[in-house]
Structure formats: structure tokens, C-alpha cells
Design a protein around this motif. Sequence first.
Motif, PDB file in Angstrom:
ATOM      1  N   THR A  86      37.206  -5.583  99.987  1.00  0.00           N
ATOM      2  CA  THR A  86      38.058  -6.663 100.477  1.00  0.00           C
ATOM      3  C   THR A  86      38.404  -7.569  99.312  1.00  0.00           C
ATOM      4  OG1 THR A  86      36.961  -6.619 102.637  1.00  0.00           O
ATOM      5  CG2 THR A  86      38.260  -8.564 102.113  1.00  0.00           C
ATOM      6  N   LYS A  87      39.685  -7.767  99.078  1.00  0.00           N
ATOM      7  CA  LYS A  87      40.122  -8.646  98.007  1.00  0.00           C
ATOM      8  C   LYS A  87      40.009 -10.099  98.445  1.00  0.00           C
ATOM      9  CE  LYS A  87      43.497  -5.261  96.351  1.00  0.00           C
ATOM     10  NZ  LYS A  87      44.943  -5.001  96.110  1.00  0.00           N
ATOM     11  N   SER A  88      39.895 -10.986  97.479  1.00  0.00           N
ATOM     12  CA  SER A  88      39.812 -12.400  97.798  1.00  0.00           C
ATOM     13  C   SER A  88      41.093 -12.848  98.494  1.00  0.00           C
ATOM     14  CB  SER A  88      39.600 -13.224  96.522  1.00  0.00           C
ATOM     15  OG  SER A  88      40.668 -13.009  95.625  1.00  0.00           O
ATOM     16  N   ALA A  89      40.951 -13.794  99.405  1.00  0.00           N
ATOM     17  CA  ALA A  89      42.093 -14.266 100.197  1.00  0.00           C
ATOM     18  C   ALA A  89      43.020 -15.117  99.333  1.00  0.00           C
ATOM     19  CB  ALA A  89      41.604 -15.070 101.390  1.00  0.00           C
ATOM     20  N   THR A  90      44.135 -14.541  98.955  1.00  0.00           N
ATOM     21  CA  THR A  90      45.144 -15.271  98.195  1.00  0.00           C
ATOM     22  C   THR A  90      46.492 -15.037  98.865  1.00  0.00           C
ATOM     23  OG1 THR A  90      45.468 -13.377  96.736  1.00  0.00           O
ATOM     24  CG2 THR A  90      43.893 -15.044  96.021  1.00  0.00           C
ATOM     25  N   ARG A  91      47.494 -15.789  98.462  1.00  0.00           N
ATOM     26  CA  ARG A  91      48.822 -15.612  99.037  1.00  0.00           C
ATOM     27  C   ARG A  91      49.322 -14.206  98.707  1.00  0.00           C
ATOM     28  NH1 ARG A  91      54.295 -16.134  98.659  1.00  0.00           N
ATOM     29  NH2 ARG A  91      55.309 -17.382 100.280  1.00  0.00           N
ATOM     30  N   PRO A  92      49.722 -13.447  99.713  1.00  0.00           N
ATOM     31  CA  PRO A  92      50.156 -12.073  99.461  1.00  0.00           C
ATOM     32  C   PRO A  92      51.435 -12.010  98.642  1.00  0.00           C
ATOM     33  CG  PRO A  92      50.670 -12.709 101.709  1.00  0.00           C
ATOM     34  CD  PRO A  92      49.809 -13.803 101.137  1.00  0.00           C
ATOM     35  N   HIS A  93      51.599 -10.914  97.909  1.00  0.00           N
ATOM     36  CA  HIS A  93      52.837 -10.689  97.166  1.00  0.00           C
ATOM     37  C   HIS A  93      53.844 -10.139  98.162  1.00  0.00           C
ATOM     38  CE1 HIS A  93      55.479  -8.432  94.224  1.00  0.00           C
ATOM     39  NE2 HIS A  93      55.463  -9.666  93.726  1.00  0.00           N
ATOM     40  N   CYS A  94      54.616 -11.021  98.762  1.00  0.00           N
ATOM     41  CA  CYS A  94      55.440 -10.691  99.921  1.00  0.00           C
ATOM     42  C   CYS A  94      56.433  -9.565  99.684  1.00  0.00           C
ATOM     43  CB  CYS A  94      56.169 -11.940 100.405  1.00  0.00           C
ATOM     44  SG  CYS A  94      55.054 -13.282 100.905  1.00  0.00           S
ATOM     45  N   ALA A  95      56.915  -9.404  98.462  1.00  0.00           N
ATOM     46  CA  ALA A  95      57.881  -8.354  98.169  1.00  0.00           C
ATOM     47  C   ALA A  95      57.296  -6.966  98.408  1.00  0.00           C
ATOM     48  CB  ALA A  95      58.371  -8.476  96.730  1.00  0.00           C
ATOM     49  N   SER A 104      48.379  -2.452 102.418  1.00  0.00           N
ATOM     50  CA  SER A 104      47.400  -2.956 101.453  1.00  0.00           C
ATOM     51  C   SER A 104      47.495  -4.466 101.269  1.00  0.00           C
ATOM     52  CB  SER A 104      47.567  -2.257 100.104  1.00  0.00           C
ATOM     53  OG  SER A 104      48.843  -2.542  99.554  1.00  0.00           O
ATOM     54  N   LEU A 105      48.584  -5.070 101.754  1.00  0.00           N
ATOM     55  CA  LEU A 105      48.721  -6.526 101.663  1.00  0.00           C
ATOM     56  C   LEU A 105      47.641  -7.257 102.456  1.00  0.00           C
ATOM     57  CD1 LEU A 105      52.597  -6.978 101.900  1.00  0.00           C
ATOM     58  CD2 LEU A 105      51.128  -7.662  99.996  1.00  0.00           C
ATOM     59  N   THR A 106      46.981  -6.579 103.391  1.00  0.00           N
ATOM     60  CA  THR A 106      45.896  -7.206 104.148  1.00  0.00           C
ATOM     61  C   THR A 106      44.684  -7.480 103.256  1.00  0.00           C
ATOM     62  OG1 THR A 106      44.955  -5.064 104.795  1.00  0.00           O
ATOM     63  CG2 THR A 106      46.603  -6.050 106.267  1.00  0.00           C
ATOM     64  N   GLY A 107      44.624  -6.785 102.106  1.00  0.00           N
ATOM     65  CA  GLY A 107      43.505  -6.987 101.186  1.00  0.00           C
ATOM     66  C   GLY A 107      42.250  -6.223 101.565  1.00  0.00           C
ATOM     67  N   VAL A 108      42.333  -5.407 102.609  1.00  0.00           N
ATOM     68  CA  VAL A 108      41.157  -4.651 103.076  1.00  0.00           C
ATOM     69  C   VAL A 108      41.386  -3.158 102.836  1.00  0.00           C
ATOM     70  CG1 VAL A 108      39.632  -4.174 105.025  1.00  0.00           C
ATOM     71  CG2 VAL A 108      40.801  -6.374 104.873  1.00  0.00           C
ATOM     72  N   GLU A 109      40.446  -2.530 102.151  1.00  0.00           N
ATOM     73  CA  GLU A 109      40.536  -1.097 101.893  1.00  0.00           C
ATOM     74  C   GLU A 109      39.532  -0.360 102.766  1.00  0.00           C
ATOM     75  OE1 GLU A 109      40.065  -0.207  97.796  1.00  0.00           O
ATOM     76  OE2 GLU A 109      41.731  -1.477  97.132  1.00  0.00           O
ATOM     77  N   THR A 138      36.220  -3.178 111.640  1.00  0.00           N
ATOM     78  CA  THR A 138      37.118  -3.672 110.597  1.00  0.00           C
ATOM     79  C   THR A 138      38.579  -3.393 110.906  1.00  0.00           C
ATOM     80  OG1 THR A 138      35.372  -3.337 108.948  1.00  0.00           O
ATOM     81  CG2 THR A 138      37.607  -3.625 108.117  1.00  0.00           C
ATOM     82  N   ALA A 139      38.872  -2.261 111.575  1.00  0.00           N
ATOM     83  CA  ALA A 139      40.261  -1.923 111.891  1.00  0.00           C
ATOM     84  C   ALA A 139      40.916  -3.019 112.733  1.00  0.00           C
ATOM     85  CB  ALA A 139      40.330  -0.583 112.613  1.00  0.00           C
ATOM     86  N   ALA A 140      40.152  -3.589 113.671  1.00  0.00           N
ATOM     87  CA  ALA A 140      40.677  -4.675 114.499  1.00  0.00           C
ATOM     88  C   ALA A 140      40.948  -5.916 113.649  1.00  0.00           C
ATOM     89  CB  ALA A 140      39.703  -5.000 115.629  1.00  0.00           C
ATOM     90  N   ASP A 141      40.106  -6.160 112.647  1.00  0.00           N
ATOM     91  CA  ASP A 141      40.319  -7.296 111.747  1.00  0.00           C
ATOM     92  C   ASP A 141      41.577  -7.090 110.902  1.00  0.00           C
ATOM     93  OD1 ASP A 141      37.986  -8.500 112.652  1.00  0.00           O
ATOM     94  OD2 ASP A 141      36.744  -7.530 111.124  1.00  0.00           O
ATOM     95  N   VAL A 142      41.812  -5.844 110.492  1.00  0.00           N
ATOM     96  CA  VAL A 142      43.003  -5.533 109.698  1.00  0.00           C
ATOM     97  C   VAL A 142      44.266  -5.855 110.495  1.00  0.00           C
ATOM     98  CG1 VAL A 142      44.351  -3.645 108.687  1.00  0.00           C
ATOM     99  CG2 VAL A 142      41.899  -3.803 108.245  1.00  0.00           C
ATOM    100  N   MET A 143      44.252  -5.562 111.790  1.00  0.00           N
ATOM    101  CA  MET A 143      45.419  -5.869 112.623  1.00  0.00           C
ATOM    102  C   MET A 143      45.676  -7.367 112.662  1.00  0.00           C
ATOM    103  SD  MET A 143      46.676  -3.022 113.527  1.00  0.00           S
ATOM    104  CE  MET A 143      47.892  -3.748 114.625  1.00  0.00           C
ATOM    105  N   LYS A 144      44.626  -8.165 112.711  1.00  0.00           N
ATOM    106  CA  LYS A 144      44.787  -9.621 112.666  1.00  0.00           C
ATOM    107  C   LYS A 144      45.370 -10.041 111.314  1.00  0.00           C
ATOM    108  CE  LYS A 144      40.947 -10.765 115.826  1.00  0.00           C
ATOM    109  NZ  LYS A 144      40.441  -9.399 116.073  1.00  0.00           N
ATOM    110  N   ASP A 145      44.928  -9.355 110.259  1.00  0.00           N
ATOM    111  CA  ASP A 145      45.408  -9.686 108.921  1.00  0.00           C
ATOM    112  C   ASP A 145      46.885  -9.339 108.751  1.00  0.00           C
ATOM    113  OD1 ASP A 145      42.939 -10.652 108.154  1.00  0.00           O
ATOM    114  OD2 ASP A 145      42.257  -8.726 107.350  1.00  0.00           O
TER     115      ASP A 145
END
Length: 241
Positions: A86-95, A104-109, A138-145
Motif C-alpha cells: 500500500t502506497k502512502s496516501a497522497t494526491r493521485p496523479h489524476c491523468a 493502481s491509483l488506489t495505491g493498493v497492490e 482488502t478488495a472491498a477497501d479498494v472499491m472505496k478507494d
Amino acid sequence: MRLSSRALTVLAAAALPLALASCSSASSADTSAATAPAKPKDPNAGLLTGTQLKKALAPASYFPSGFAADPGLARDTGDTYQAPATKSATRPHCADLAATSWISLTGVEGVSFAQDSHINKNTSAELDQEIDVYRGTTAADVMKDVAKVAAACPSYTDADTHSTVKVTGASTTGLGDEAYTITLTDSAWESGTTLIAARAGTAVVSVLSTDGGDNGAASAKRLAQHVLASVKRVSDTAGQS
């Protein structure tokens, strides 16, 4: 020979320590067995591998005429699992919402995945598909992300046209256990883009479509439905093996 009563007493006394030693040994063995550490449970037990997920991706025969797979964008984790991260929570690179692996923008692998991309060279339309598998809930958390990413990216600048891409997102019913749809539109584009993430148990199916005059909405939904059904079929088959 008949032993005296004293001799019998001595023999009985000599046998007593042996009996006590035997009891002590058995008691020690029982205690050792009771305190032996339990074998740790495999955290990946029952989770599909990348090789299995690859079989759940829509085959070449699924895609409309004119579409061809891009070999350079086909990847999977094979028969082994990777460590979740899990990557640190930062502003996603929206592009990156317009990228093939936008999930992968959710930051969770997850621990396994498979993906590929099909492109129509005549129209430049694109259909991407990916399946990621996660441990536990974790899959349910990814959907929230996914919803959080959409909220954090109301718009972004397209690097090619330097125009503004509008991002909208909403929960979607009728796909898997839960689903979320993101739509990208830009006045400089001929057509928009539809992204769908849908969960099936521990797996998250993510698709991207630019195919169709409806911003790719219908084709994205069809692809998501197909892959979700395939994931269930592969899971059921794996459970029976």
C-alpha cells in the motif's frame, strides 16, 4: 526358587522409580504436544493466481472486428504470488485515469493480477481489462478507494491536447458484489472514456473503454460483465480441483 518377602519388597521398590519415570516421560510428551506451535495459515490460500486470472480475461474472439491485442500491455503474475503493498496516501496523479492500469491509483497492490489491452487501429478505440486479487477484505477497501480517487480528481489536464478533462463518478448496480463507474469527457476528444471497477469476492475487475459514441459506457459494461462471469467460473473450477 522362592523369594523371601523381603526380597519381593525390594523388587517392588526397585520397579517403582521405573514406573514413575515412565509416567513422567509420558506427561512430558503430552505437554510438549499440547504446547507445539500451530502451523501458520497460508494468507494466499484459496486466492486465484495470475495464471488462473489470465484464463478469466476476455479472449480475442470476444472483441469486435478491428480490435487486436497489444502484446506489450499483456502481463500477469504467473503461478506465484507477490507481496501486497500500500502506497502512502497522497494526491493521485489524476491523468493516470486514462492509463491502462488505472486501478493502481488506489495505491493498493494485490497478490496476483492479469491484464491486457485491445486496440482498434482504424478508430483508435481502446478496450482494456484487468483483474486484481487481494487478501481478506482488502478488495472491498479498494472499491472505496476508487470512489475516493474520483472525488479527488474532479478534472485534470490532457497532456496531448492541453484541454481540461472532466471526471465524474457514481456507484453502479447490477455488476458483481459492488461496482463503481468513472466517466472522462473532454470537448477536445471525439469520444469520452468509461472506467468500471467491479468486485467479485476477493477480486476486482477493472475495465477501460473508449469504444462507442456513448463515451464507451455500453462496451465497458459488457466487458465488465463478461470478465466477472469468467472470474466466477474459474473460481468455481479451482474450488473443485
